[in-house]
Design a protein around this motif. Structure first.
Motif, PDB file in Angstrom:
ATOM      1  N   ASP A 153      94.451  71.402  56.654  1.00  0.00           N
ATOM      2  CA  ASP A 153      94.195  71.487  58.085  1.00  0.00           C
ATOM      3  C   ASP A 153      95.009  72.603  58.716  1.00  0.00           C
ATOM      4  O   ASP A 153      94.518  73.321  59.590  1.00  0.00           O
ATOM      5  CB  ASP A 153      94.489  70.148  58.761  1.00  0.00           C
ATOM      6  CG  ASP A 153      93.847  70.054  60.129  1.00  0.00           C
ATOM      7  OD1 ASP A 153      92.668  70.458  60.273  1.00  0.00           O
ATOM      8  OD2 ASP A 153      94.516  69.575  61.063  1.00  0.00           O
ATOM      9  N   ARG A 168      85.185  68.955  64.276  1.00  0.00           N
ATOM     10  CA  ARG A 168      86.019  68.093  65.125  1.00  0.00           C
ATOM     11  C   ARG A 168      85.938  66.640  64.673  1.00  0.00           C
ATOM     12  O   ARG A 168      86.953  65.955  64.563  1.00  0.00           O
ATOM     13  CB  ARG A 168      85.579  68.195  66.582  1.00  0.00           C
ATOM     14  CG  ARG A 168      85.941  69.491  67.240  1.00  0.00           C
ATOM     15  CD  ARG A 168      85.473  69.479  68.663  1.00  0.00           C
ATOM     16  NE  ARG A 168      85.626  70.789  69.278  1.00  0.00           N
ATOM     17  CZ  ARG A 168      85.261  71.064  70.511  1.00  0.00           C
ATOM     18  NH1 ARG A 168      84.739  70.119  71.279  1.00  0.00           N
ATOM     19  NH2 ARG A 168      85.427  72.258  70.998  1.00  0.00           N
ATOM     20  N   ARG A 181      94.908  74.129  72.559  1.00  0.00           N
ATOM     21  CA  ARG A 181      95.018  72.826  71.907  1.00  0.00           C
ATOM     22  C   ARG A 181      95.211  73.009  70.400  1.00  0.00           C
ATOM     23  O   ARG A 181      96.007  72.320  69.777  1.00  0.00           O
ATOM     24  CB  ARG A 181      93.771  71.979  72.176  1.00  0.00           C
ATOM     25  CG  ARG A 181      93.837  70.618  71.497  1.00  0.00           C
ATOM     26  CD  ARG A 181      92.691  69.740  71.927  1.00  0.00           C
ATOM     27  NE  ARG A 181      92.677  69.478  73.340  1.00  0.00           N
ATOM     28  CZ  ARG A 181      93.391  68.542  73.966  1.00  0.00           C
ATOM     29  NH1 ARG A 181      94.193  67.775  73.273  1.00  0.00           N
ATOM     30  NH2 ARG A 181      93.320  68.373  75.263  1.00  0.00           N
ATOM     31  N   ARG A 182      94.498  73.926  69.793  1.00  0.00           N
ATOM     32  CA  ARG A 182      94.628  74.157  68.348  1.00  0.00           C
ATOM     33  C   ARG A 182      96.024  74.690  68.017  1.00  0.00           C
ATOM     34  O   ARG A 182      96.585  74.376  66.977  1.00  0.00           O
ATOM     35  CB  ARG A 182      93.544  75.119  67.837  1.00  0.00           C
ATOM     36  CG  ARG A 182      92.132  74.589  67.959  1.00  0.00           C
ATOM     37  CD  ARG A 182      91.919  73.325  67.136  1.00  0.00           C
ATOM     38  NE  ARG A 182      90.624  72.747  67.386  1.00  0.00           N
ATOM     39  CZ  ARG A 182      90.418  71.584  68.023  1.00  0.00           C
ATOM     40  NH1 ARG A 182      91.431  70.869  68.437  1.00  0.00           N
ATOM     41  NH2 ARG A 182      89.213  71.135  68.224  1.00  0.00           N
ATOM     42  N   ARG A 220      87.724  66.140  61.245  1.00  0.00           N
ATOM     43  CA  ARG A 220      89.184  66.132  61.401  1.00  0.00           C
ATOM     44  C   ARG A 220      89.644  64.840  62.065  1.00  0.00           C
ATOM     45  O   ARG A 220      90.627  64.235  61.642  1.00  0.00           O
ATOM     46  CB  ARG A 220      89.644  67.342  62.224  1.00  0.00           C
ATOM     47  CG  ARG A 220      89.464  68.666  61.503  1.00  0.00           C
ATOM     48  CD  ARG A 220      89.942  69.857  62.334  1.00  0.00           C
ATOM     49  NE  ARG A 220      91.391  69.787  62.505  1.00  0.00           N
ATOM     50  CZ  ARG A 220      91.989  69.823  63.711  1.00  0.00           C
ATOM     51  NH1 ARG A 220      91.296  69.928  64.822  1.00  0.00           N
ATOM     52  NH2 ARG A 220      93.304  69.758  63.779  1.00  0.00           N
ATOM     53  N   GLU A 241      80.882  73.259  65.064  1.00  0.00           N
ATOM     54  CA  GLU A 241      82.198  72.933  65.612  1.00  0.00           C
ATOM     55  C   GLU A 241      82.344  71.432  65.852  1.00  0.00           C
ATOM     56  O   GLU A 241      83.399  70.856  65.603  1.00  0.00           O
ATOM     57  CB  GLU A 241      82.442  73.710  66.919  1.00  0.00           C
ATOM     58  CG  GLU A 241      83.756  73.388  67.595  1.00  0.00           C
ATOM     59  CD  GLU A 241      84.996  73.816  66.820  1.00  0.00           C
ATOM     60  OE1 GLU A 241      86.068  73.241  67.069  1.00  0.00           O
ATOM     61  OE2 GLU A 241      84.893  74.702  65.959  1.00  0.00           O
ATOM     62  N   GLU A 244      98.219  71.728  68.021  1.00  0.00           N
ATOM     63  CA  GLU A 244      97.969  70.956  66.795  1.00  0.00           C
ATOM     64  C   GLU A 244      98.649  71.614  65.599  1.00  0.00           C
ATOM     65  O   GLU A 244      99.201  70.930  64.746  1.00  0.00           O
ATOM     66  CB  GLU A 244      96.470  70.838  66.538  1.00  0.00           C
ATOM     67  CG  GLU A 244      95.760  69.936  67.504  1.00  0.00           C
ATOM     68  CD  GLU A 244      94.261  69.953  67.334  1.00  0.00           C
ATOM     69  OE1 GLU A 244      93.741  70.666  66.443  1.00  0.00           O
ATOM     70  OE2 GLU A 244      93.578  69.238  68.091  1.00  0.00           O
ATOM     71  N   ARG A 245      98.614  72.935  65.554  1.00  0.00           N
ATOM     72  CA  ARG A 245      99.269  73.652  64.459  1.00  0.00           C
ATOM     73  C   ARG A 245     100.753  73.297  64.414  1.00  0.00           C
ATOM     74  O   ARG A 245     101.302  73.008  63.349  1.00  0.00           O
ATOM     75  CB  ARG A 245      99.075  75.162  64.609  1.00  0.00           C
ATOM     76  CG  ARG A 245      99.654  75.964  63.440  1.00  0.00           C
ATOM     77  CD  ARG A 245      99.631  77.454  63.699  1.00  0.00           C
ATOM     78  NE  ARG A 245     100.391  77.855  64.872  1.00  0.00           N
ATOM     79  CZ  ARG A 245     101.722  77.919  64.943  1.00  0.00           C
ATOM     80  NH1 ARG A 245     102.464  77.613  63.912  1.00  0.00           N
ATOM     81  NH2 ARG A 245     102.322  78.311  66.060  1.00  0.00           N
ATOM     82  N   ALA A 250      91.911  66.320  67.907  1.00  0.00           N
ATOM     83  CA  ALA A 250      90.900  67.038  67.117  1.00  0.00           C
ATOM     84  C   ALA A 250      89.517  66.968  67.738  1.00  0.00           C
ATOM     85  O   ALA A 250      88.691  67.850  67.517  1.00  0.00           O
ATOM     86  CB  ALA A 250      90.864  66.480  65.692  1.00  0.00           C
ATOM     87  N   LYS A 306      91.564  76.852  72.383  1.00  0.00           N
ATOM     88  CA  LYS A 306      92.499  77.625  71.578  1.00  0.00           C
ATOM     89  C   LYS A 306      93.936  77.122  71.741  1.00  0.00           C
ATOM     90  O   LYS A 306      94.676  77.003  70.766  1.00  0.00           O
ATOM     91  CB  LYS A 306      92.402  79.099  71.978  1.00  0.00           C
ATOM     92  CG  LYS A 306      93.193  80.027  71.119  1.00  0.00           C
ATOM     93  CD  LYS A 306      92.965  81.471  71.504  1.00  0.00           C
ATOM     94  CE  LYS A 306      93.747  82.380  70.604  1.00  0.00           C
ATOM     95  NZ  LYS A 306      93.467  83.787  70.884  1.00  0.00           N
ATOM     96  N   LEU A 349      93.713  75.673  60.909  1.00  0.00           N
ATOM     97  CA  LEU A 349      94.229  75.985  62.232  1.00  0.00           C
ATOM     98  C   LEU A 349      94.786  77.405  62.324  1.00  0.00           C
ATOM     99  O   LEU A 349      94.785  78.003  63.393  1.00  0.00           O
ATOM    100  CB  LEU A 349      95.310  74.965  62.633  1.00  0.00           C
ATOM    101  CG  LEU A 349      94.804  73.544  62.866  1.00  0.00           C
ATOM    102  CD1 LEU A 349      95.970  72.568  62.981  1.00  0.00           C
ATOM    103  CD2 LEU A 349      93.905  73.475  64.088  1.00  0.00           C
TER     104      LEU A 349
END
Length: 139
Positions: free
Chosen positions: A122, A6, A82-83, A9, A2, A86-87, A75, A80, A126
């Motif tokens: 990306d 990170r 935060r992702r 990205r 992970e 980001e999506r 990144a 979860k 995501l």
């Protein structure tokens, strides 16, 4: 693993921000001849539909770069929620890329397509549609 994802990205988003941040940026993608066209292309856009800039426009040399930098720093962090944020940012940037492909000079198409290609990869990550190893070391 992970941590590697990170960092990969983060690095890629910083690289993309640099590509769009100034006249020498496109040279990072092998397009140094675009430097004289940068100011005219990145100075203003009319605003993409569905984004906050719709109707009022913006300056891609500022708003695009800041959004890419925001994703770079996000990144590095986990979570979860935060992702999911980001999506949403990546989906907005993809709309922005589609819009800029219509507004920018044709010479910038390879730069915009390279950016769009990474953003799509990306986004797939995501959404859980791409293994994180597909992003490590990719450009």
């Amino acid at each position: 693993m992970e941590v590697e994802v990170r960092r990969a990205r983060h690095a890629q988003y910083l690289r993309l921000a640099a590509v769009h941040a100034g006249p020498l940026g496109p040279a990072l993608l092998g397009r140094p001849e675009l430097a004289p066209l940068y100011e005219g292309a990145y100075a203003h856009c009319s605003g993409a539909q569905g984004l906050p800039c719709q109707g009022v426009g913006g300056e891609p040399r500022v708003c695009l770069v800041r959004r890419l930098e925001r994703l770079a720093w996000s990144a590095l962090r986990g979570g979860k929620r935060r992702r999911e944020q980001e999506r949403e940012l990546v989906e907005g940037l993809l709309r922005c890329m589609d819009h800029l492909k219509r507004e920018f000079p044709l010479e910038f198409l390879p730069v915009l397509e390279a950016t769009q290609d990474f953003l799509q990869k990306d986004l797939d990550y995501l959404r859980g549609q791409r293994a994180p190893t597909g992003l490590v070391g990719s450009t």
